[in-house]
Write a protein that holds these residues in place. Structure first.
Motif: not given
Length: 199
Positions: A44, A137, A141, A179
């Protein structure tokens, strides 16, 4: 992945007992090991920018044996609908809601084609699929570099690049420029990691 866990026996969502036990045992041992140098790389980005998935947007809709079944991009709030499950044989309907969660699906982080995996599996089971969003996602991150918790929107979307590196539980880390797919070995990450390994 056990940060939030659905218990089918009680119908509740919470921290999985295994995660709570792991964190307790880790704390009893003094936290993360300190003798080795703790390095981390993340697929990420660190810029805090979301993946561009509108919260509450329709991600996947099914037809045929699951007519009207819908899955939505996670939104904030209480009793937010994340799925409407419908089955033709035997007839059944259930709305799945979530409360108190940040916008996890669109958070900065590595991506996984979660809805495509689901769509492909349901297609094999006889459903028709209308896939609107393939990727979401998978590992945020902030989690990948152990610098923030996931409970609050402001922490989940924190621009890691602007945070003090010593806020992380790791000694050193690198986030991707953009990403990328979960576990993708990029030249950027691999080179950084190899340069930090002992000879």
């Amino acid at each position: 992945m056990l940060w939030r866990h659905y218990d089918p026996e009680t119908g509740t969502v919470g921290i999985a007992p295994e995660r709570a036990q792991f964190l307790t045992e880790l704390e009893n041992l003094g936290g993360w090991p300190r003798i080795p140098r703790l390095l981390g790389v993340a697929n990420g980005s660190g810029n805090g920018q979301d993946l561009g998935l509108p919260a509450g947007d329709l991600a996947l809709e099914l037809g045929r044996i699951y007519p009207g079944t819908k899955f939505y991009i996670q939104a904030q709030g209480d009793d937010v609908t994340v799925a409407e499950l419908k089955r033709r044989f035997p007839t059944a309907e259930k709305t799945i809601t979530a409360s108190g969660l940040p916008e996890l699906d669109s958070a900065p982080g590595s991506t996984l084609h979660s809805y495509k995996i689901l769509a492909d599996a349901l297609k094999k089971a006889g459903a028709t699929v209308d896939l609107h969003h393939e990727n979401v996602c998978f590992v945020p991150s902030v989690s990948a570099v152990s610098i923030r918790d996931l409970d609050e929107q402001k922490d989940l979307y924190a621009p890691v690049d602007e945070l003090a590196p010593d806020e992380s539980d790791l000694d050193d880390f690198l986030l991707s420029f953009t990403n990328t797919t979960h576990t993708e070995v990029t030249e950027e990450l691999a080179t950084w990691l190899i340069d930090r390994l002992p000879d």
